[in-house]
Design a protein around this motif. Structure first.
Motif, PDB file in Angstrom:
ATOM      1  N   LYS A  83      23.256 -29.091  41.550  1.00 13.96           N
ATOM      2  CA  LYS A  83      22.932 -30.283  40.761  1.00 13.96           C
ATOM      3  C   LYS A  83      22.155 -29.938  39.499  1.00 13.96           C
ATOM      4  N   LEU A  84      21.403 -28.866  39.563  1.00 13.45           N
ATOM      5  CA  LEU A  84      20.667 -28.383  38.389  1.00 13.45           C
ATOM      6  C   LEU A  84      20.381 -26.908  38.564  1.00 13.45           C
ATOM      7  N   LEU A  85      20.012 -26.276  37.478  1.00  9.03           N
ATOM      8  CA  LEU A  85      19.736 -24.842  37.491  1.00  9.03           C
ATOM      9  C   LEU A  85      18.291 -24.594  37.103  1.00  9.03           C
ATOM     10  N   VAL A  86      17.651 -23.686  37.791  1.00  5.82           N
ATOM     11  CA  VAL A  86      16.314 -23.216  37.412  1.00  5.82           C
ATOM     12  C   VAL A  86      16.488 -21.806  36.881  1.00  5.82           C
ATOM     13  N   VAL A  87      15.910 -21.544  35.714  1.00  2.00           N
ATOM     14  CA  VAL A  87      15.955 -20.208  35.117  1.00  2.00           C
ATOM     15  C   VAL A  87      14.533 -19.821  34.725  1.00  2.00           C
ATOM     16  N   GLY A  88      14.100 -18.650  35.173  1.00  2.00           N
ATOM     17  CA  GLY A  88      12.816 -18.109  34.759  1.00  2.00           C
ATOM     18  C   GLY A  88      13.025 -17.147  33.606  1.00  2.00           C
ATOM     19  N   VAL A  89      12.080 -17.149  32.680  1.00  3.48           N
ATOM     20  CA  VAL A  89      12.090 -16.180  31.584  1.00  3.48           C
ATOM     21  C   VAL A  89      10.750 -15.458  31.625  1.00  3.48           C
ATOM     22  N   ASN A  90      10.793 -14.205  32.038  1.00  2.06           N
ATOM     23  CA  ASN A  90       9.583 -13.391  32.135  1.00  2.06           C
ATOM     24  C   ASN A  90       9.300 -12.794  30.760  1.00  2.06           C
ATOM     25  N   VAL A  91       8.131 -13.121  30.209  1.00  2.00           N
ATOM     26  CA  VAL A  91       7.799 -12.766  28.829  1.00  2.00           C
ATOM     27  C   VAL A  91       6.847 -11.569  28.784  1.00  2.00           C
ATOM     28  N   GLN A  92       7.310 -10.495  28.196  1.00  2.91           N
ATOM     29  CA  GLN A  92       6.516  -9.295  27.884  1.00  2.91           C
ATOM     30  C   GLN A  92       5.756  -8.708  29.068  1.00  2.91           C
ATOM     31  N   ASP A  93       6.381  -8.719  30.206  1.00  2.78           N
ATOM     32  CA  ASP A  93       5.810  -8.084  31.399  1.00  2.78           C
ATOM     33  C   ASP A  93       6.525  -6.758  31.620  1.00  2.78           C
ATOM     34  N   PRO A  94       5.825  -5.736  32.078  1.00  2.64           N
ATOM     35  CA  PRO A  94       6.560  -4.552  32.516  1.00  2.64           C
ATOM     36  C   PRO A  94       7.495  -4.963  33.662  1.00  2.64           C
ATOM     37  N   GLU A  95       8.706  -4.422  33.673  1.00  2.00           N
ATOM     38  CA  GLU A  95       9.702  -4.825  34.664  1.00  2.00           C
ATOM     39  C   GLU A  95       9.186  -4.674  36.086  1.00  2.00           C
ATOM     40  N   GLU A  96       8.435  -3.613  36.369  1.00  2.00           N
ATOM     41  CA  GLU A  96       7.940  -3.420  37.743  1.00  2.00           C
ATOM     42  C   GLU A  96       6.963  -4.525  38.143  1.00  2.00           C
ATOM     43  N   ASN A  97       6.176  -5.059  37.211  1.00  2.00           N
ATOM     44  CA  ASN A  97       5.265  -6.171  37.514  1.00  2.00           C
ATOM     45  C   ASN A  97       6.048  -7.444  37.810  1.00  2.00           C
ATOM     46  N   ALA A  98       7.074  -7.693  36.991  1.00  2.00           N
ATOM     47  CA  ALA A  98       7.920  -8.867  37.212  1.00  2.00           C
ATOM     48  C   ALA A  98       8.627  -8.758  38.565  1.00  2.00           C
ATOM     49  N   ARG A  99       9.149  -7.579  38.856  1.00  2.00           N
ATOM     50  CA  ARG A  99       9.862  -7.353  40.123  1.00  2.00           C
ATOM     51  C   ARG A  99       8.922  -7.580  41.320  1.00  2.00           C
ATOM     52  N   ALA A 100       7.704  -7.072  41.253  1.00  2.00           N
ATOM     53  CA  ALA A 100       6.733  -7.244  42.340  1.00  2.00           C
ATOM     54  C   ALA A 100       6.375  -8.722  42.521  1.00  2.00           C
ATOM     55  N   PHE A 101       6.187  -9.435  41.421  1.00  2.00           N
ATOM     56  CA  PHE A 101       5.856 -10.856  41.460  1.00  2.00           C
ATOM     57  C   PHE A 101       6.979 -11.649  42.129  1.00  2.00           C
ATOM     58  N   VAL A 102       8.212 -11.391  41.719  1.00  2.00           N
ATOM     59  CA  VAL A 102       9.379 -12.090  42.264  1.00  2.00           C
ATOM     60  C   VAL A 102       9.514 -11.811  43.764  1.00  2.00           C
ATOM     61  N   ALA A 103       9.297 -10.573  44.172  1.00  2.00           N
ATOM     62  CA  ALA A 103       9.377 -10.221  45.597  1.00  2.00           C
ATOM     63  C   ALA A 103       8.259 -10.900  46.390  1.00  2.00           C
ATOM     64  N   GLU A 104       7.048 -10.854  45.860  1.00  2.00           N
ATOM     65  CA  GLU A 104       5.897 -11.443  46.555  1.00  2.00           C
ATOM     66  C   GLU A 104       6.079 -12.938  46.787  1.00  2.00           C
ATOM     67  N   HIS A 105       6.662 -13.630  45.809  1.00  2.00           N
ATOM     68  CA  HIS A 105       6.812 -15.086  45.900  1.00  2.00           C
ATOM     69  C   HIS A 105       8.206 -15.525  46.348  1.00  2.00           C
ATOM     70  N   LYS A 106       9.032 -14.534  46.725  1.00  2.00           N
ATOM     71  CA  LYS A 106      10.374 -14.801  47.274  1.00  2.00           C
ATOM     72  C   LYS A 106      11.212 -15.695  46.361  1.00  2.00           C
ATOM     73  N   ILE A 107      11.304 -15.298  45.101  1.00  2.00           N
ATOM     74  CA  ILE A 107      12.034 -16.058  44.091  1.00  2.00           C
ATOM     75  C   ILE A 107      13.480 -15.582  44.048  1.00  2.00           C
ATOM     76  N   SER A 108      14.416 -16.547  44.100  1.00  2.00           N
ATOM     77  CA  SER A 108      15.832 -16.179  44.051  1.00  2.00           C
ATOM     78  C   SER A 108      16.558 -16.758  42.835  1.00  2.00           C
ATOM     79  N   TYR A 109      15.891 -17.633  42.082  1.00  2.00           N
ATOM     80  CA  TYR A 109      16.573 -18.174  40.902  1.00  2.00           C
ATOM     81  C   TYR A 109      16.666 -17.104  39.814  1.00  2.00           C
ATOM     82  N   PRO A 110      17.632 -17.258  38.896  1.00  2.00           N
ATOM     83  CA  PRO A 110      17.837 -16.223  37.863  1.00  2.00           C
ATOM     84  C   PRO A 110      16.573 -15.989  37.041  1.00  2.00           C
ATOM     85  N   MET A 111      16.286 -14.717  36.795  1.00  2.00           N
ATOM     86  CA  MET A 111      15.084 -14.330  36.070  1.00  2.00           C
ATOM     87  C   MET A 111      15.468 -13.448  34.880  1.00  2.00           C
TER      88      MET A 111
END
Length: 169
Positions: A83-111
């Motif tokens: 019905k709708l799409l959620v898209v995250g845009v990670n701004v100026q984070d090192p990729e490993e920090n973004a990856r750890a954050f997404v894993a910790e919070h169990k995020i599955s929407y496109p990032m």
């Protein structure tokens, strides 16, 4: 060369005297972009414009309570799939920090990874997190600066879905 320096100082003084830089104007219509996804691959945002409502969330792992907000957005992503799409845009984070954050919070929407802040710039994002609520036609119906609470997200979600039903996109 000295003339150029004097002219520059004069122009700067004139700009400051007349109010300085142009004021901040976020877009009123969604802007297509293309970027790498955290899980691999790429996203072409234009593939979704005109087809489905979108919640576009700009964030960074070092920002204010983005974790709780990301989990709320994950709930919406799952509950409103199709019905709708959620898209995250990670701004100026090192990729490993973004990856750890997404894993910790169990995020599955496109990032989308926005390491150079180009996407944030075209949307005139000044603060993180910032969330855009975009109708299926691409009209930005609301912008929220700062972390979203559950009640705020529900309010914007209601606006977004009402816009879709009314056809006033």
């Amino acid at each position: 060369m000295k003339r150029l320096g004097v002219l520059s100082v004069f122009l700067l003084a004139a700009a400051l005297a007349t109010g300085g830089a142009p004021s901040y104007h976020p877009p009123t219509q969604a802007i297509a972009f293309y970027g790498p996804l955290l899980g691999g691959g790429t996203m072409s945002f234009s593939d979704y414009l005109g087809k489905t409502p979108v919640i576009l969330n700009f964030w960074a792992s070092w920002g204010s309570p983005s974790g709780q907000e990301a989990e709320l957005l994950e709930e919406v992503y799952r509950d409103y799939a199709g019905k709708l799409l959620v898209v995250g845009v990670n701004v100026q984070d090192p990729e490993e920090n973004a990856r750890a954050f997404v894993a910790e919070h169990k995020i599955s929407y496109p990032m989308v990874l926005d390491g150079t802040a180009d996407v944030a710039w075209i949307y005139r994002v000044k603060y993180l997190p910032t969330t855009f609520f975009i109708s299926a036609s691409g009209k930005i119906i609301a912008i929220h600066r700062g972390p979203l609470s559950k009640s705020q997200l529900n309010h914007y979600l209601k606006l977004l879905l009402e816009t879709q039903v009314s056809g006033d996109n």
